[in-house]
Motif scaffolding. Structure first.
Motif, PDB file in Angstrom:
ATOM      1  N   GLN A   1       0.827  -1.204   0.000  1.00 35.00           N
ATOM      2  CA  GLN A   1       0.000   0.000   0.000  1.00 35.00           C
ATOM      3  C   GLN A   1       0.861   1.254   0.000  1.00 35.00           C
ATOM      4  O   GLN A   1       0.591   2.209  -0.725  1.00 35.00           O
ATOM      5  CB  GLN A   1      -0.931   0.000   1.225  1.00 35.00           C
ATOM      6  N   GLU A   2       1.913   1.266   0.838  1.00 34.57           N
ATOM      7  CA  GLU A   2       2.793   2.424   0.901  1.00 34.57           C
ATOM      8  C   GLU A   2       3.429   2.714  -0.459  1.00 34.57           C
ATOM      9  O   GLU A   2       3.558   3.877  -0.864  1.00 34.57           O
ATOM     10  CB  GLU A   2       3.878   2.215   1.960  1.00 34.57           C
ATOM     11  N   ALA A   3       3.821   1.658  -1.168  1.00 31.89           N
ATOM     12  CA  ALA A   3       4.444   1.836  -2.483  1.00 31.89           C
ATOM     13  C   ALA A   3       3.463   2.446  -3.474  1.00 31.89           C
ATOM     14  O   ALA A   3       3.826   3.342  -4.254  1.00 31.89           O
ATOM     15  CB  ALA A   3       4.963   0.495  -3.003  1.00 31.89           C
TER      16      ALA A   3
ATOM     17  N   ASN B   1       6.682   0.722 -18.480  1.00 36.22           N
ATOM     18  CA  ASN B   1       6.400  -0.565 -17.848  1.00 36.22           C
ATOM     19  C   ASN B   1       7.668  -1.404 -17.844  1.00 36.22           C
ATOM     20  O   ASN B   1       8.655  -1.083 -18.512  1.00 36.22           O
ATOM     21  CB  ASN B   1       5.280  -1.304 -18.563  1.00 36.22           C
ATOM     22  N   LYS B   2       7.643  -2.484 -17.051  1.00 32.13           N
ATOM     23  CA  LYS B   2       8.757  -3.434 -17.008  1.00 32.13           C
ATOM     24  C   LYS B   2       8.235  -4.819 -17.331  1.00 32.13           C
ATOM     25  O   LYS B   2       7.030  -5.081 -17.217  1.00 32.13           O
ATOM     26  CB  LYS B   2       9.396  -3.460 -15.618  1.00 32.13           C
ATOM     27  N   GLY B   3       9.129  -5.704 -17.675  1.00 35.95           N
ATOM     28  CA  GLY B   3       8.749  -7.079 -17.992  1.00 35.95           C
ATOM     29  C   GLY B   3       8.775  -7.989 -16.788  1.00 35.95           C
ATOM     30  O   GLY B   3       8.708  -9.203 -16.939  1.00 35.95           O
ATOM     31  N   TRP B   4       8.915  -7.413 -15.595  1.00 35.63           N
ATOM     32  CA  TRP B   4       8.945  -8.222 -14.374  1.00 35.63           C
ATOM     33  C   TRP B   4       8.237  -7.443 -13.266  1.00 35.63           C
ATOM     34  O   TRP B   4       8.024  -6.239 -13.365  1.00 35.63           O
ATOM     35  CB  TRP B   4      10.390  -8.536 -13.979  1.00 35.63           C
ATOM     36  N   PRO B   5       7.847  -8.101 -12.165  1.00 38.11           N
ATOM     37  CA  PRO B   5       7.136  -7.394 -11.087  1.00 38.11           C
ATOM     38  C   PRO B   5       7.976  -6.254 -10.519  1.00 38.11           C
ATOM     39  O   PRO B   5       9.200  -6.368 -10.371  1.00 38.11           O
ATOM     40  CB  PRO B   5       6.914  -8.491 -10.042  1.00 38.11           C
ATOM     41  N   THR B   6       7.330  -5.154 -10.198  1.00 38.13           N
ATOM     42  CA  THR B   6       8.037  -3.979  -9.695  1.00 38.13           C
ATOM     43  C   THR B   6       7.090  -3.126  -8.858  1.00 38.13           C
ATOM     44  O   THR B   6       5.873  -3.197  -9.008  1.00 38.13           O
ATOM     45  CB  THR B   6       8.587  -3.141 -10.863  1.00 38.13           C
ATOM     46  N   LEU B   7       7.658  -2.330  -7.976  1.00 34.33           N
ATOM     47  CA  LEU B   7       6.882  -1.374  -7.187  1.00 34.33           C
ATOM     48  C   LEU B   7       7.345   0.056  -7.460  1.00 34.33           C
ATOM     49  O   LEU B   7       7.033   0.960  -6.693  1.00 34.33           O
ATOM     50  CB  LEU B   7       7.025  -1.685  -5.687  1.00 34.33           C
TER      51      LEU B   7
ATOM     52  N   TYR C   1       2.096   0.751 -15.708  1.00 29.38           N
ATOM     53  CA  TYR C   1       1.347  -0.493 -15.569  1.00 29.38           C
ATOM     54  C   TYR C   1       2.340  -1.635 -15.377  1.00 29.38           C
ATOM     55  O   TYR C   1       3.497  -1.552 -15.777  1.00 29.38           O
ATOM     56  CB  TYR C   1       0.402  -0.749 -16.742  1.00 29.38           C
ATOM     57  N   ASN C   2       1.868  -2.678 -14.723  1.00 29.36           N
ATOM     58  CA  ASN C   2       2.753  -3.753 -14.280  1.00 29.36           C
ATOM     59  C   ASN C   2       2.999  -4.784 -15.369  1.00 29.36           C
ATOM     60  O   ASN C   2       2.382  -4.743 -16.447  1.00 29.36           O
ATOM     61  CB  ASN C   2       2.165  -4.419 -13.039  1.00 29.36           C
ATOM     62  N   ASN C   3       3.845  -5.741 -15.070  1.00 30.33           N
ATOM     63  CA  ASN C   3       4.169  -6.781 -16.048  1.00 30.33           C
ATOM     64  C   ASN C   3       2.959  -7.621 -16.409  1.00 30.33           C
ATOM     65  O   ASN C   3       2.907  -8.226 -17.479  1.00 30.33           O
ATOM     66  CB  ASN C   3       5.275  -7.683 -15.499  1.00 30.33           C
ATOM     67  N   ASP C   4       1.942  -7.655 -15.524  1.00 28.34           N
ATOM     68  CA  ASP C   4       0.728  -8.422 -15.810  1.00 28.34           C
ATOM     69  C   ASP C   4      -0.370  -7.567 -16.434  1.00 28.34           C
ATOM     70  O   ASP C   4      -1.504  -8.030 -16.605  1.00 28.34           O
ATOM     71  CB  ASP C   4       0.209  -9.085 -14.535  1.00 28.34           C
TER      72      ASP C   4
ATOM     73  N   SER D   1       0.940   4.689  -9.875  1.00 29.19           N
ATOM     74  CA  SER D   1       1.553   5.691 -10.735  1.00 29.19           C
ATOM     75  C   SER D   1       0.689   5.983 -11.961  1.00 29.19           C
ATOM     76  O   SER D   1       0.621   7.126 -12.433  1.00 29.19           O
ATOM     77  CB  SER D   1       2.943   5.224 -11.174  1.00 29.19           C
ATOM     78  N   TYR D   2       0.024   4.965 -12.490  1.00 28.73           N
ATOM     79  CA  TYR D   2      -0.870   5.152 -13.641  1.00 28.73           C
ATOM     80  C   TYR D   2      -1.981   6.137 -13.301  1.00 28.73           C
ATOM     81  O   TYR D   2      -2.265   7.068 -14.059  1.00 28.73           O
ATOM     82  CB  TYR D   2      -1.456   3.807 -14.063  1.00 28.73           C
ATOM     83  N   PHE D   3      -2.604   5.937 -12.129  1.00 28.13           N
ATOM     84  CA  PHE D   3      -3.733   6.791 -11.777  1.00 28.13           C
ATOM     85  C   PHE D   3      -3.278   8.184 -11.346  1.00 28.13           C
ATOM     86  O   PHE D   3      -4.018   9.160 -11.503  1.00 28.13           O
ATOM     87  CB  PHE D   3      -4.587   6.115 -10.711  1.00 28.13           C
ATOM     88  N   GLY D   4      -2.047   8.305 -10.827  1.00 29.97           N
ATOM     89  CA  GLY D   4      -1.502   9.628 -10.572  1.00 29.97           C
ATOM     90  C   GLY D   4      -1.288  10.397 -11.860  1.00 29.97           C
ATOM     91  O   GLY D   4      -1.615  11.588 -11.955  1.00 29.97           O
ATOM     92  N   ALA D   5      -0.758   9.709 -12.883  1.00 34.34           N
ATOM     93  CA  ALA D   5      -0.571  10.339 -14.188  1.00 34.34           C
ATOM     94  C   ALA D   5      -1.914  10.674 -14.826  1.00 34.34           C
ATOM     95  O   ALA D   5      -2.083  11.738 -15.449  1.00 34.34           O
ATOM     96  CB  ALA D   5       0.230   9.423 -15.108  1.00 34.34           C
ATOM     97  N   GLN D   6      -2.891   9.776 -14.675  1.00 34.29           N
ATOM     98  CA  GLN D   6      -4.215  10.012 -15.248  1.00 34.29           C
ATOM     99  C   GLN D   6      -4.857  11.261 -14.647  1.00 34.29           C
ATOM    100  O   GLN D   6      -5.401  12.103 -15.370  1.00 34.29           O
ATOM    101  CB  GLN D   6      -5.100   8.792 -15.018  1.00 34.29           C
ATOM    102  N   GLU D   7      -4.786  11.386 -13.323  1.00 37.27           N
ATOM    103  CA  GLU D   7      -5.383  12.546 -12.661  1.00 37.27           C
ATOM    104  C   GLU D   7      -4.696  13.833 -13.092  1.00 37.27           C
ATOM    105  O   GLU D   7      -5.352  14.828 -13.403  1.00 37.27           O
ATOM    106  CB  GLU D   7      -5.307  12.385 -11.139  1.00 37.27           C
ATOM    107  N   ALA D   8      -3.376  13.838 -13.119  1.00 35.42           N
ATOM    108  CA  ALA D   8      -2.633  15.062 -13.435  1.00 35.42           C
ATOM    109  C   ALA D   8      -2.876  15.551 -14.850  1.00 35.42           C
ATOM    110  O   ALA D   8      -2.776  16.752 -15.123  1.00 35.42           O
ATOM    111  CB  ALA D   8      -1.137  14.823 -13.231  1.00 35.42           C
TER     112      ALA D   8
END
Length: 310
Positions: free
Chosen positions: A2-4, A39-45, A50-53, A59-66
């Motif tokens: 959640q913090e991430a 994005n990355k090809g592996w799990p990341t925080l 958007y994530n590898n899956d 971060s996506y929704f922060g960019a969307q709002e801004a």
């Protein structure tokens, strides 16, 4: 985790909002920005929009709002409200309201500016100056407060809603150590630890699905989330659409719809407040199952609601 997500949302929103907010700065206006790592090809925080899956990160929704076409910004460098109109048409009859809350959701300041007109691509600075709690420095304890900004049209319909969580102990940049280096150096970090003291909150969720095309596919689900607690903020609520049963139970395993595209997410609600989100996705991605909306938050247990296809 959640913090991430909270950090990613906050950091990415700040980057894009700072670019828009400073476009008229004289003599050094912002002229461009580069976002590293879509994005990355592996799990990341970190960093990825958007994530590898295929899942959309905070971060996506922060960019969307801004980057909304009509948007209200709380400028973190000077504590004022900025409005921008990134549409291709002039907008008139707008109003903006700024509200400051403490951690308990009590309103500390409420200001409104009305009868605002914006030409296409106009950025209007210094519209309001919210009165926020005074800054503190150690050893004085820090406290966290929220700033909510609401942009409305002439009929009072909310066009944009933006919520910030801020500390009275603020980030302070050590510029002499920062300039010429690839990363910033801080002499003081914002203290947001009191967010950990938020008591558990409660929500209700309603969801309805329609055969309506959106960016994610041929189905759209409208989701309304309400903070049902009497005195507790529901912080950073995340909604997902999952494969499930008609009774609203999630299927086991990897059940999230990778085709889903949300218009808004990671929201914060005051006691009694509601917000409506939409998500679109493909019928095929359901694999013959029922769409189930799951919502959980920083201080809110997850609940599931079925949203059957009519």
């Amino acid at each position: 985790m959640q913090e991430a997500q909270v950090q990613d949302y906050e950091n990415v929103r700040a980057q894009f909002e700072a670019f828009v907010d400073h476009v008229n700065n004289t003599p050094l206006p912002s002229t461009g920005t580069i976002y590293w790592q879509l994005n990355k090809g592996w799990p990341t925080l970190l960093w990825s929009l958007y994530n590898n899956d295929g899942d959309q990160a905070g971060s996506y929704f922060g960019a969307q709002e801004a980057n909304r076409s009509l948007h209200a910004i709380y400028a973190l460098d000077n504590g004022t409200i900025t409005l921008d109109n990134l549409t291709g048409a002039s907008q008139s009859g707008l109003s903006v309201e700024s509200k400051v809350y403490n951690l308990a959701g009590t309103v500390l300041d409420d200001q409104t500016a009305s009868n605002i007109a914006l030409t296409s691509q106009q950025v209007l600075n210094n519209v309001l100056t919210p009165k926020v709690p005074a800054a503190t420095t150690p050893p004085t304890p820090a406290s966290v407060y929220f700033v909510e900004v609401l942009l409305r049209n002439g009929s009072g319909v909310v066009l944009d809603r933006n919520v910030y969580w801020l500390s009275t102990q603020q980030d302070i940049t050590n510029w002499s150590s920062t300039l010429g280096n690839p990363q910033g150096t801080l002499s003081q970090y914002a203290d947001l630890t009191s967010l950990q003291t938020l008591p558990q909150s409660s929500i209700s969720v309603t969801a309805a699905t329609a055969h309506q095309a959106g960016p994610g596919g041929d189905l759209t689900t409208t989701v309304t989330v309400t903070n049902t607690s009497s005195s507790t903020v529901s912080f950073f609520l995340r909604a997902d659409v999952r494969r499930g049963t008609a009774s609203g139970q999630e299927l086991p395993g990897d059940n999230e719809l990778q085709s889903s595209i949300w218009n808004g997410n990671d929201i914060t609600l005051w006691p009694g407040e509601s917000q409506t989100l939409t998500v679109s996705y493909t019928t095929a991605d359901l694999q013959g199952n029922t769409p189930v909306i799951s919502v959980y938050g920083w201080n809110v247990p997850k609940i599931d609601v079925a949203a059957p296809v009519p």
